[in-house]
Enzyme design. Structure first.
Site, short mmCIF file in Angstrom:
data_model
loop_
_atom_site.label_atom_id
_atom_site.label_comp_id
_atom_site.label_asym_id
_atom_site.label_seq_id
_atom_site.Cartn_x
_atom_site.Cartn_y
_atom_site.Cartn_z
N SER A 22 0.83 -1.21 0.00
CA SER A 22 0.00 0.00 0.00
C SER A 22 0.86 1.26 0.00
CB SER A 22 -0.95 0.00 1.20
OG SER A 22 -0.24 -0.19 2.41
N THR A 153 -40.03 26.84 -9.78
CA THR A 153 -40.31 25.51 -9.23
C THR A 153 -40.70 24.67 -10.45
OG1 THR A 153 -42.67 25.85 -8.86
CG2 THR A 153 -41.22 26.50 -7.06
N HIS A 154 -40.32 23.43 -10.46
CA HIS A 154 -40.54 22.56 -11.63
C HIS A 154 -39.91 23.15 -12.89
CE1 HIS A 154 -43.78 20.65 -9.19
NE2 HIS A 154 -44.01 21.89 -8.84
N SER A 275 -14.01 25.67 -28.44
CA SER A 275 -14.20 24.41 -29.16
C SER A 275 -13.12 24.29 -30.23
CB SER A 275 -15.59 24.42 -29.80
OG SER A 275 -15.60 23.60 -30.95
N LYS A 281 -17.72 29.10 -29.95
CA LYS A 281 -18.08 28.51 -28.65
C LYS A 281 -17.30 29.04 -27.46
CE LYS A 281 -20.10 25.14 -27.89
NZ LYS A 281 -21.12 24.18 -27.76
N ASN A 283 -17.43 27.53 -23.60
CA ASN A 283 -18.10 26.47 -22.83
C ASN A 283 -17.83 26.56 -21.32
OD1 ASN A 283 -19.15 25.33 -25.17
ND2 ASN A 283 -17.31 24.12 -25.53
N GLU A 288 -19.04 22.09 -15.59
CA GLU A 288 -19.37 20.72 -16.01
C GLU A 288 -18.47 19.70 -15.31
OE1 GLU A 288 -20.79 20.86 -20.53
OE2 GLU A 288 -19.05 22.09 -20.13
N TYR A 315 -9.82 -6.63 12.18
CA TYR A 315 -9.17 -6.12 10.98
C TYR A 315 -9.14 -7.17 9.87
CZ TYR A 315 -5.70 -4.29 7.74
OH TYR A 315 -5.08 -3.86 6.60
N GLN A 320 -7.59 -2.02 3.74
CA GLN A 320 -6.53 -1.22 3.12
C GLN A 320 -7.09 -0.39 1.95
OE1 GLN A 320 -2.35 -2.64 2.84
NE2 GLN A 320 -2.81 -2.90 0.67
N LYS A 323 -8.12 3.79 2.01
CA LYS A 323 -7.32 5.00 1.83
C LYS A 323 -7.49 5.67 0.48
CE LYS A 323 -4.33 2.57 4.09
NZ LYS A 323 -5.31 2.04 5.06
N1 ARG Z 1 -1.36 -1.37 5.04
C1 ARG Z 1 -2.32 -1.82 5.96
C2 ARG Z 1 -3.63 -1.08 5.76
O1 ARG Z 1 -3.58 -0.07 5.15
C3 ARG Z 1 -1.83 -1.62 7.34
C4 ARG Z 1 -2.40 -2.56 8.34
C5 ARG Z 1 -1.88 -3.90 8.06
N2 ARG Z 1 -2.22 -4.84 9.07
C6 ARG Z 1 -2.06 -6.14 8.90
N3 ARG Z 1 -2.41 -6.91 9.85
N4 ARG Z 1 -1.57 -6.65 7.80
O2 ARG Z 1 -4.68 -1.49 6.19
#
Ligand code: ARG
Length: 465
Positions: A22, A153-154, A275, A281, A283, A288, A315, A320, A323
């Site tokens: 990660s 409205t509408h 354009s 044009k 735009n 958008e 967990y 992971q 993120k």
């Molecule tokens: N890279 C992992 C995550 O983002 C960290 C936690 C990993 N924990 C584990 N038991 N492998 O979730």
């Protein structure tokens, strides 16, 4: 060699290693990971779980690692994740002492801590952008408390209002968005370290001390939950999605107001595009794109909700995936808020076209009915009388504002000369004086209210850390 490789006979397959990693995205957490480790290590030293002098050595090295990364002296690469990266660098720098940092801690509670620290900052940053946008809207509204525009409205003309009233509707939405983030922040700001892998630790750690060092309001109260909970990230994504929904509605209006059919606003050259084939044009691409990027923010919310829905405690590596959803939403909403706040003051409102727009569509009809009600007619009856009058106007190509007193009287003898003033578009707006209505004085009061509220909601930060 992996830190966890003691029970393995063979190395991980290079493809599995890359798939598992990660670091390419969680390196963004380096500051928060190091902050968390410094607090953890300080507490370990204070509690005598590791020798005080060793704790100091570790903290000093962690701080150096932070500045080296920040200043571009240390590249973040070649590790499984940011937690392993920092620990590997630490041990490389201070030797075996560095191996004590992970005492009484798991990556499971560590990553939960990092994400909470990260999101706490992110909420504060987004709220400053929301504050700037609200200020920009309020400044613009202040110039247009008397600019009359149609309200729909509408998508059918309804009643006249003012541009300030319309703009301030968005100020209210963005204020609620900021409040929502502040509320989410309360649930983000709980300290999970000490949950360990899933059942805490046998070491006599001081969790409250870590919370205090990192400025958290409380500690989590169940270790299984402490490492499994991503509700706060889902709430954050919900808040982002709601901001995007509001931005998208605002920009949808800008897009069609800028069309030839409406002609209500002109786009500034600096915030529009041309354009490649049609020379004429201009735009509304910024608007958008904001509308379009709303989709990816909704996607990020759905993504994390779906990741979490089938996960047993505690967990699981699925988590992971949290993120990238969070980072993408953050980047997107920040970019949209920034570009929109820059673009908004450059829009040219065609006030004549807006006022003409407000004139059409019998937008004074409600006021004609209210006039009869004030003369004693029940509202439902008045509604029907004015309905007939509108029908008469449509059949003879007339407008309520140009009817003669006789024509009014043909529909009700209650009409007197003052009806001719009552249907003037400006009077229609000015007559709506109650809280929340568009009369210039009423809107000015709301502008003042929000101006006073802003510094209280977003206190200036004392310093950047
Ligand atoms: N890279 C992992 C995550 O983002 C960290 C936690 C990993 N924990 C584990 N038991 N492998 O979730």
């Amino acid at each position: 060699m992996k830190m966890w490789s003691g029970r393995f006979k063979n190395d991980i397959d290079s493809r599995a290693d890359a798939f598992n990693a990660s670091l390419p995205f969680d390196k963004r957490l380096y500051k928060h990971d190091i902050m968390g480790s410094i607090a953890h290590c300080t507490m370990l030293g204070e509690c005598g779980i590791i020798p005080q002098n060793e704790a100091e050595t570790i903290c000093a090295a962690l701080s150096d690692i932070f500045f080296d990364i920040k200043n571009g002296k240390l590249a973040v690469c070649d590790a499984e994740d940011i937690h392993m990266f920092v620990e590997e660098k630490l041990t490389a720098r201070v030797g075996d002492v560095g191996k004590k940092l992970h005492t009484a801690r798991s990556r499971n509670d560590q990553v939960a801590l990092d994400l909470r620290l990260y999101l706490r900052d992110s909420v504060d940053e987004i709220n400053l952008l929301l504050r700037d946008l609200i200020k920009t809207i309020v400044d613009l509204a202040e110039q247009h408390t008397e600019t009359i525009i149609p309200a729909y409205t509408h998508m059918q003309k309804a009643q006249p209002t003012t541009l300030a009233h319309h703009l301030m509707a968005y100020a209210e939405m963005f204020l609620r968005d900021a409040e929502r983030f502040l509320d989410t922040r309360k649930r983000i700001n709980i300290m999970p370290l000490g949950s360990g892998a899933c059942t805490g630790t046998t070491f006599p750690i001081n969790r409250k001390r870590v919370a205090e060092l990192l400025d958290f309001d409380d500690v989590t109260h169940n270790a299984l939950d402490g490492v499994s909970d991503r509700d706060y990230a889902i709430e954050y994504l919900t808040d982002v999605a709601t901001v995007m929904m509001h931005l998208s509605r605002f920009n949808e209006e800008i897009i069609y107001w800028a069309s030839d059919e409406f002609g209500y606003i002109g786009l500034d050259d600096r915030f529009s595009t041309g354009s490649s084939i049609m020379p004429q044009k201009k735009n509304p691409d910024m608007s958008e794109l904001i509308r379009g990027k709303t989709g990816r923010c909704y996607g990020n919310l759905m993504r994390l909700l779906t990741v979490m829905k089938g996960l047993p405690l505690a967990y699981n590596k699925d988590m992971q995936e949290d993120k990238e959803a969070v980072f993408d939403a953050e980047d997107t909403v920040k970019a949209c808020l920034e570009i929109f706040t820059a673009m908004l003051p450059t829009l040219r409102f065609h006030t004549d076209a807006l006022e003409t727009g407000a004139q059409g569509g019998f937008t004074a009809a409600t006021d004609c009915a209210d006039y009869l009600v004030r003369k004693g007619m029940p509202f439902r009856e008045a509604h029907a009388v004015i309905g007939g009058l509108v029908l008469y106007c449509t059949e003879y190509g007339k407008d309520l504002s140009t009817l003669s007193l006789e024509e009014f009287k043909n529909y009700s003898t209650l009409f007197e000369a003052d009806i001719l003033n009552c249907v003037k578009i400006k009077n229609v707006v000015y007559a709506r004086k109650i809280v929340g209505a568009p009369a210039p004085k009423a809107v000015s009061n709301e502008i003042k209210r929000i101006r006073k509220l802003l510094p209280r909601m977003f206190p200036e930060k004392s310093e950047e850390q």
